[in-house]
Design an enzyme around this catalytic site. Structure first.
Site, PDB file in Angstrom:
ATOM      1  N   LYS A  41      41.011  42.425  42.030  1.00 49.00           N
ATOM      2  CA  LYS A  41      42.065  42.804  42.972  1.00 49.00           C
ATOM      3  C   LYS A  41      41.502  43.411  44.249  1.00 49.00           C
ATOM      4  CE  LYS A  41      46.045  43.217  39.971  1.00 49.00           C
ATOM      5  NZ  LYS A  41      46.697  42.109  40.694  1.00 49.00           N
ATOM      6  N   THR A 242      47.885  32.984  41.075  1.00 51.38           N
ATOM      7  CA  THR A 242      46.761  33.911  41.120  1.00 51.38           C
ATOM      8  C   THR A 242      46.479  34.345  42.560  1.00 51.38           C
ATOM      9  OG1 THR A 242      45.767  32.810  39.205  1.00 51.38           O
ATOM     10  CG2 THR A 242      44.338  34.263  40.483  1.00 51.38           C
ATOM     11  N   ALA A 244      48.335  35.775  44.689  1.00 51.71           N
ATOM     12  CA  ALA A 244      49.452  35.758  45.641  1.00 51.71           C
ATOM     13  C   ALA A 244      49.813  37.181  46.086  1.00 51.71           C
ATOM     14  CB  ALA A 244      50.660  35.074  45.025  1.00 51.71           C
ATOM     15  N   ASP A 246      47.838  39.827  45.968  1.00 51.95           N
ATOM     16  CA  ASP A 246      46.713  40.339  46.745  1.00 51.95           C
ATOM     17  C   ASP A 246      46.736  39.790  48.168  1.00 51.95           C
ATOM     18  OD1 ASP A 246      45.789  41.681  44.472  1.00 51.95           O
ATOM     19  OD2 ASP A 246      44.555  39.985  43.848  1.00 51.95           O
ATOM     20  N   SER A 285      42.050  30.434  47.358  1.00 48.73           N
ATOM     21  CA  SER A 285      43.413  30.090  47.770  1.00 48.73           C
ATOM     22  C   SER A 285      43.929  30.931  48.932  1.00 48.73           C
ATOM     23  CB  SER A 285      44.369  30.254  46.582  1.00 48.73           C
ATOM     24  OG  SER A 285      44.510  31.631  46.233  1.00 48.73           O
TER      25      SER A 285
END
Length: 295
Positions: A41, A242, A244, A246, A285
């Site tokens: 994170k 995953t 998103a 953050d 991403s």
């Protein structure tokens, strides 16, 4: 020159498995794919801040192994100051991430070197401090105390969710939570903007001046003092959620660091997170600023 945003938190290597669905207890399923991807994170939020144009310093720990070297190099490649990412003689943190056909994920975390992160005054200088709960809570509180005393804005993402020390509540300016986190911390079951408003009101009474509740496809609820505003999400085909959250937090903080209003910062966060969920992986991403206005 100090970075505008200091991220004090975790660095993990994500081991991602794509599955049709999560296996039941005792069941073995054939996976659809596997990849390794830098995550954690703290590191994810640092990357999101940097890719949205902020000057960023990462404070954390990795292990003396190939994962640790890869994580440090990945942050440096995004222009993040890694001089305060220490190396310990233990394993680097690892997250086992299972992503199902709907793009939803479940995660098992092995902290490793993240348990050795410490709040050293010389490493904590900037306008904003961004915190999570994947490193020792006592050090999170100490970092908040040091930076708040220096006039920084303290932003907390209480994830993974846990009961926060009373001392920390009074040190936080902005708190960003998803439905699970705000439900746990407020005692109000949250599943829509209306219940998020009630929960955010309870959270503000604990000390923060601003609360944001991310609601997935239902958007974001912003509680800023006595004002409440609901921002709609953009509807897209979800590949992987995953990072998103953050991504939203990093983009929001980067916008605030450049003088954007709270509402403008929320919109920037939504735009970036919308792109994030259309791509697989964690840091892979996270979009850059020039691509944050369209999916």
């Amino acid at each position: 020159m100090a970075a505008s945003i200091v991220v004090f938190g975790s660095l993990n290597m994500d081991l991602m498995v794509r599955v049709e669905r999560n296996p039941r207890s005792g069941e073995t399923l054939r996976g659809l794919g596997f990849l390794t991807n830098p995550g954690g994170k703290g590191a994810n939020q640092a990357v999101a801040c940097a890719r949205q144009g902020a000057s960023v310093s990462m404070v954390g720990c990795v292990g003396n192994d190939s994962f640790g070297e890869t994580l440090r190099n990945a942050l440096a490649a995004d222009g993040i100051d890694v001089s305060n990412v220490r190396t310990e003689e233990v394993s680097t943190g690892v997250a086992i991430v299972m992503v199902d056909a709907q793009g939803e994920n479940s995660i098992t975390l092995i902290p490793g070197a993240n348990e050795f992160v410490t709040a050293k005054p010389e490493a904590l200088a900037g306008q904003f401090l961004l915190l999570q709960c994947e490193v020792p809570m006592g050090e999170v509180v100490e970092a908040a105390k040091l930076m708040r005393a220096r006039g920084a804005t303290v932003v907390l993402n209480p994830a993974p969710v846990c009961q926060l020390p009373e001392e920390l509540w009074s040190l936080v300016d902005i708190i960003v939570m998803n439905e699970i986190e705000v439900s746990e911390l407020s005692g109000v079951s949250v599943n829509d903007p209306e219940s998020a408003t009630v929960a955010a009101s309870a959270i503000l009474k604990r000390g923060p001046t601003t609360a944001m509740v991310t609601l997935g496809s239902q958007g974001v609820l912003l509680a800023d003092g006595d004002h409440f505003r609901h921002f709609q999400a953009k509807q897209v085909a979800v590949v992987d959620t995953t990072a998103a959250g953050d991504t939203f937090i990093g983009a929001m903080c980067a916008a605030r660091a450049t003088g954007a209003s709270m509402s403008e910062a929320v919109i920037r966060g939504i735009e970036a997170a919308t792109i994030c969920v259309t791509r697989p992986g964690a840091q892979a991403s996270i979009p850059f600023l020039h691509g944050a206005t369209s999916a």
